[in-house]
Design a protein around this motif. Sequence first.
Motif, mmCIF file in Angstrom:
data_model
loop_
_atom_site.group_PDB
_atom_site.id
_atom_site.type_symbol
_atom_site.label_atom_id
_atom_site.label_comp_id
_atom_site.label_asym_id
_atom_site.label_seq_id
_atom_site.Cartn_x
_atom_site.Cartn_y
_atom_site.Cartn_z
ATOM 1 N N GLU A 109 0.931 -1.019 0.038
ATOM 2 C CA GLU A 109 -0.040 0.026 0.013
ATOM 3 C C GLU A 109 0.801 1.386 -0.007
ATOM 4 O OE1 GLU A 109 -0.049 -1.263 4.480
ATOM 5 O OE2 GLU A 109 -0.089 -2.221 2.384
ATOM 6 N N THR A 137 -2.164 -6.828 3.216
ATOM 7 C CA THR A 137 -2.448 -5.317 3.121
ATOM 8 C C THR A 137 -3.706 -4.936 3.555
ATOM 9 O OG1 THR A 137 -2.200 -3.496 1.473
ATOM 10 C CG2 THR A 137 -3.271 -5.725 0.691
ATOM 11 N N LYS A 158 -5.366 -1.819 -2.184
ATOM 12 C CA LYS A 158 -6.046 -3.104 -3.226
ATOM 13 C C LYS A 158 -7.271 -3.428 -2.729
ATOM 14 C CE LYS A 158 -2.507 -2.848 -5.834
ATOM 15 N NZ LYS A 158 -2.687 -2.295 -7.145
ATOM 16 N N LEU A 163 -5.690 -7.244 -5.642
ATOM 17 C CA LEU A 163 -4.490 -8.044 -5.122
ATOM 18 C C LEU A 163 -4.471 -9.509 -5.804
ATOM 19 C CD1 LEU A 163 -2.218 -8.049 -3.201
ATOM 20 C CD2 LEU A 163 -3.490 -9.143 -1.452
#
Length: 203
Positions: A109, A137, A158, A163
């Motif tokens: 990120e 993330t 994401k 992702l």
Amino acid sequence: LGLALSNAYVTDPRMLGFVCARYKFVAKLLESNIGQGQAVEIGCGEAFGSPIVAASVRELLCTDVDKIQIGDNVERNVRPEHMKFAIHDFRTGPLDFKMDAAYAIDVIEHVEKPTEREWLLNIAESLREPGICIMGTPNATAAQYGSKWSQIGHINLKTHGELLQLMQEQFRTVFMFSMNDEVVGTGYAPMSHYVWAVGIGLR
């Protein structure tokens, strides 16, 4: 603790529990799959959770782009002998040697979107077959609940699907997980605060 997590211990101590849980998830996966192998952490920061993973592998290399942070880690950390530190930027190239597994917790990120594919490719090229890569993330769908500083710093959040799609470019098999607080599951992805992708098998 380093400077940032020392502050978090005062202002938001529960966060340390969440961080430990994320590292434990990685540790258990690697313990089951590479055991006595070698792993590299991308973006180790203060390396707070790294010893949790180090306990499950034969060798752990903790990398970061921040030279000052790496220097502080070397001086500050009481760590096992098989846990090492190195300065490396995966946006510019792979490691000069191969590892069995790689993982990045709370890193992607912060990677600029135009460089994310080259970054992931260089991670993949640092692995030997079968190649295991674990990526964790915050979920983009939970961004509205993040702090002011989180929203400023997280430049490349994401969703679960985004992702998955990115990881599938470099790995033949990708398993996806959701996470809320310390609990990992396979629940409805848009309602999870955190998402995991586990890639196996280099393309």
